[in-house]
Design an enzyme around this catalytic site. Sequence first.
Site, PDB file in Angstrom:
ATOM      1  N   HIS B 130       0.862  -1.176   0.000  1.00 51.25           N
ATOM      2  CA  HIS B 130       0.000   0.000   0.000  1.00 51.25           C
ATOM      3  C   HIS B 130       0.902   1.230   0.000  1.00 51.25           C
ATOM      4  O   HIS B 130       2.008   1.189   0.534  1.00 51.25           O
ATOM      5  CB  HIS B 130      -0.842  -0.064   1.287  1.00 51.25           C
ATOM      6  CG  HIS B 130      -1.875   0.981   1.447  1.00 51.25           C
ATOM      7  ND1 HIS B 130      -1.581   2.291   1.764  1.00 51.25           N
ATOM      8  CD2 HIS B 130      -3.225   0.914   1.376  1.00 51.25           C
ATOM      9  CE1 HIS B 130      -2.708   2.975   1.876  1.00 51.25           C
ATOM     10  NE2 HIS B 130      -3.722   2.173   1.643  1.00 51.25           N
ATOM     11  N   ASP B 209       2.893  -3.857   8.227  1.00 54.34           N
ATOM     12  CA  ASP B 209       1.621  -3.151   8.005  1.00 54.34           C
ATOM     13  C   ASP B 209       0.523  -4.155   8.301  1.00 54.34           C
ATOM     14  O   ASP B 209       0.260  -5.047   7.489  1.00 54.34           O
ATOM     15  CB  ASP B 209       1.560  -2.650   6.552  1.00 54.34           C
ATOM     16  CG  ASP B 209       0.160  -2.173   6.159  1.00 54.34           C
ATOM     17  OD1 ASP B 209      -0.023  -1.824   4.980  1.00 54.34           O
ATOM     18  OD2 ASP B 209      -0.750  -2.162   7.015  1.00 54.34           O
ATOM     19  N   GLN B 212      -4.815  -4.820   7.402  1.00 53.45           N
ATOM     20  CA  GLN B 212      -5.820  -5.798   6.963  1.00 53.45           C
ATOM     21  C   GLN B 212      -5.689  -7.123   7.697  1.00 53.45           C
ATOM     22  O   GLN B 212      -6.351  -8.098   7.351  1.00 53.45           O
ATOM     23  CB  GLN B 212      -5.679  -6.055   5.453  1.00 53.45           C
ATOM     24  CG  GLN B 212      -5.841  -4.829   4.588  1.00 53.45           C
ATOM     25  CD  GLN B 212      -7.237  -4.239   4.628  1.00 53.45           C
ATOM     26  OE1 GLN B 212      -8.190  -4.889   5.072  1.00 53.45           O
ATOM     27  NE2 GLN B 212      -7.375  -3.005   4.193  1.00 53.45           N
ATOM     28  N   LYS B 235     -10.739   0.032  10.780  1.00 55.25           N
ATOM     29  CA  LYS B 235     -10.923  -1.179   9.979  1.00 55.25           C
ATOM     30  C   LYS B 235     -11.339  -2.363  10.849  1.00 55.25           C
ATOM     31  O   LYS B 235     -11.641  -3.436  10.340  1.00 55.25           O
ATOM     32  CB  LYS B 235      -9.644  -1.522   9.208  1.00 55.25           C
ATOM     33  CG  LYS B 235      -9.300  -0.467   8.142  1.00 55.25           C
ATOM     34  CD  LYS B 235      -8.240  -0.967   7.193  1.00 55.25           C
ATOM     35  CE  LYS B 235      -7.519   0.156   6.475  1.00 55.25           C
ATOM     36  NZ  LYS B 235      -8.237   0.692   5.316  1.00 55.25           N
ATOM     37  N   CYS B 375      -4.936   2.273  -3.577  1.00 56.54           N
ATOM     38  CA  CYS B 375      -3.667   2.751  -3.001  1.00 56.54           C
ATOM     39  C   CYS B 375      -2.545   1.742  -3.198  1.00 56.54           C
ATOM     40  O   CYS B 375      -1.646   1.623  -2.363  1.00 56.54           O
ATOM     41  CB  CYS B 375      -3.792   3.073  -1.514  1.00 56.54           C
ATOM     42  SG  CYS B 375      -4.891   4.447  -1.196  1.00 56.54           S
TER      43      CYS B 375
END
Lengths: 139, 418
Positions: B130, B209, B212, B235, B375
């Site tokens: 991303h 990261d 998700q 999220k 993104c």
Amino acid sequence: MDDLYREQIIDHYKNPRNFGPPPLKLRKGERVVAVKEANASCGDLFEISLRLQKPKAKNQKPKAIAAVRFRGVGCAISTAAFSLLTEKIKQLKAVNKIEKLNQKDMLEMLAINLSPTRIKCATLPLRALKKALRLGDSG
Amino acid sequence: MLDIQKIREDFPILHRKIHGKPFDKTQGKRLVYLDNAATSQKPRQVIEAITNYYQNHNANVHRGIHALGDEATNLYQESRAVVAKFIGAADPNELIFVRNTTEAINLVAYSWGMKYIGRDDVILTTEMEHHSNIVPWQELAGRVGARVEYVRVDEESGELDLEDLERKLELKPKLVAVVQVSNFLGSINEIARISQMVADKTAARVLVDGAQAVPHMPVDVGGLGCDFYAFSGHKMFGPMGIGGLWVRREILEEMPAFMTGGGTISQVSQKRTVFADLPDRFDAGTPNVAGAVGLKAAVEYLTQLGMRNIFEHEQQLVGQAIERLSELSFVKIYGPEDVKDRGGLVAFEVKGVHAHDVAQVLDSEAIAVRSGHHCVMPMHTKLGLAATTRASFAAYNSQDEVDRLVEGLKKVKQVFRI
């Protein structure tokens, strides 16, 4: 919503008018200007080309657009908008009328309700046209 | 097993109708919300926790003596402890509250990166990242004269090429920044294995990261072997404006403050400032206490459902989606084919129809998906794509919503006569 993809839009998307490479059969004193325009985040990328008179002097800008083409890849809205715009250009011919075309005219041609995100798609052809006209005016 | 109907009752917005008469949300079609990778909806428990905070406990933290100040401070500290435990952090003071994953990564780039990355150093990231895990490193590299290298992603499988990682570790990077679950391809990277590979060959730090990952599977930062872990509250059923950055204690202790000013200091004079200890050094200004309270409620809600249950449920949904989308000849799916290699999202293209037009037609059926580059422009460019359409699942999505997605795509086919 079903209005958004009315017959007209789908038709111009699948059979875009004046679609093709720049019109290179020039008459005396003519030239072709071509400009690329993109909506980078969508991946819409188009090129507009205009055949018009070279400006004879600083204050003698081309009076008419002799021919217009466009090519490229984009969403249904931007493609249909481009197709409709080139038809309008062919109809109007005179630069002083064509250069007055604005966002309102684009939306009227498309005859649909667009959300703010999609308006960028509808006005992409206009941005390309304006840049091309400026190029056409320059010496 | 999750009781989807019961879960859905907790989410007020899922009962909305779309495209009905203006201002009448009871008319129209039932919302099918498949854009969870962009942001998740919130259960009333989270909404109520935030409202309750403002109605009954709101005050500024740390600096007060009065009762409300105490209550707010306790709530804030409790939130930190609960969220830290949720991701497997040993010590709540290793968890910094930030606005979101993007801010978390920027914090590392500025606070740690400016101190430890120098001229000609290598920052290693991947082709599937991303933008938030690419641009801060490009900027840092530009500032200090370092360079960014990218581990290859296989175009066919959508998976990270671990052999290429092995090769690129020869460059002796100072930092390896990698996404745990790709928001585009859905691929799940084996962070524990990657951390081990990095440690075996280099002295590099590992940043993950987890935007998700945390909302959709059990996460244990200790077990992952990484040094920095970033995630977003919005999220994971939490409010917008709050997220977390976990940093291994020994590293965090040596990091200078990112944003400075009130809250980050122990002493200020006109001549010099002495900065505070952890965690205060990284809590500049008035924190988003309400956000932290909301995030704690979200974590409690998720814990009650069980992260393993959520993961399995989403695996089922994405498995069904992939199976049914594969049956549509006019649809092409991106990312790992095998469900066990991917998280609960699937990006695809409809041949001959632009992603925005696909999303528009789906929207006419009240189906919310995202279209564009998500993104993740570099990976789209590598695959020769301008844009794709993405459906992403959460605990409250059901099988019949997958059916509606498929029906919606058939409508796309019909409208565009493909």
